[in-house]
Design an enzyme around this catalytic site. Structure first.
Site, short mmCIF file in Angstrom:
data_model
loop_
_atom_site.label_atom_id
_atom_site.label_comp_id
_atom_site.label_asym_id
_atom_site.label_seq_id
_atom_site.Cartn_x
_atom_site.Cartn_y
_atom_site.Cartn_z
N GLN A 1 -1.91 6.82 -2.31
CA GLN A 1 -3.12 6.51 -1.55
C GLN A 1 -3.90 5.35 -2.14
O GLN A 1 -5.12 5.38 -2.27
CB GLN A 1 -4.03 7.75 -1.44
N HIS B 1 0.87 -1.17 0.00
CA HIS B 1 0.00 0.00 0.00
C HIS B 1 0.90 1.22 0.00
O HIS B 1 1.71 1.41 0.91
CB HIS B 1 -0.92 0.02 1.23
N CYS B 2 0.80 2.03 -1.02
CA CYS B 2 1.68 3.19 -1.17
C CYS B 2 0.98 4.44 -0.63
O CYS B 2 -0.06 4.84 -1.16
CB CYS B 2 2.06 3.40 -2.63
N PRO B 3 1.53 5.07 0.40
CA PRO B 3 0.90 6.29 0.91
C PRO B 3 0.99 7.46 -0.05
O PRO B 3 0.18 8.38 0.01
CB PRO B 3 1.67 6.57 2.20
#
Length: 152
Positions: A131, A126-128
Site C-alpha cells: 500500500q 505502486h505496490c498494492p
C-alpha cells in the site's frame, strides 16, 4: 486498502502458525538439532520479513518536496508557464519537468502516482501489497521484504 493489508497479515500469520505448530512438531520434532535449527531459522527469517515489510509500508517512498524548484527557476526566477513550454526539451536533457497534477517541479526520474496522489522520486511502481509506492527511500526495504519472503 486496509482489507489487503489484513489479508497479507493473516497470510503471514497462517504460514507462521502452520510451520511452528504443524511442520516442526510432526516432521522435524522439537528438541532435536534439526528441529531447533529449522524453528530458529524460520523465526529469524519471519522477523526480518515483518520488519522489512513494515519499513516498506510505513516509510516515505521519496515524495518530491513542495519547495522543489528547477535550478533555472531558483537562479533566474522564471515563471512556471515558461518552463511548461520547455518540458519536453528539459526531460530529454534530464533536467526535470513540471507535474500537471501536482503543480510541482519533478526532478528527473520522478513520476506522479495516481494511487497516492503525489510525485515520487525514482518511482518504480505502486505496490498494492505494501500500500505504498516503491521509490527512492524504500526500495531497499521492498527488495528485502521480497528476499525474506522467498527464503522463509
Amino acid at each position: 486498502g486496509a482489507g489487503l493489508q489484513m489479508f497479507l497479515a493473516l497470510l503471514i500469520a497462517a504460514c507462521a502458525y502452520s510451520y511452528f505448530f504443524i511442520i516442526v512438531p510432526l516432521w522435524l520434532h522439537w528438541g532435536t538439532l534439526e528441529g531447533d535449527v529449522a524453528g530458529f531459522s524460520f523465526f529469524l527469517l519471519l522477523t526480518l520479513l515483518l520488519v522489512s515489510y513494515l519499513r516498506a509500508w510505513l516509510s516515505d517512498a521519496g515524495t518530491v518536496p513542495a519547495s522543489s524548484r528547477p535550478p533555472e527557476m531558483m537562479e533566474l526566477a522564471l515563471a512556471p508557464h515558461f518552463l511548461l513550454e520547455r518540458d519536453q526539451e528539459e526531460e530529454a536533457k534530464g533536467q526535470g519537468r513540471f507535474c500537471k497534477k501536482c503543480d510541482l517541479w519533478k526532478p528527473p526520474r520522478a513520476h506522479h502516482c495516481k494511487s497516492c496522489a503525489r510525485c515520487v522520486l525514482r518511482m518504480d511502481h505502486h505496490c498494492p501489497w505494501v500500500q505504498n509506492c516503491v521509490g527512492e527511500r524504500n526500495t531497499k526495504f521492498f527488495f528485502l521484504f521480497l528476499l525474506w519472503a522467498t527464503l522463509a
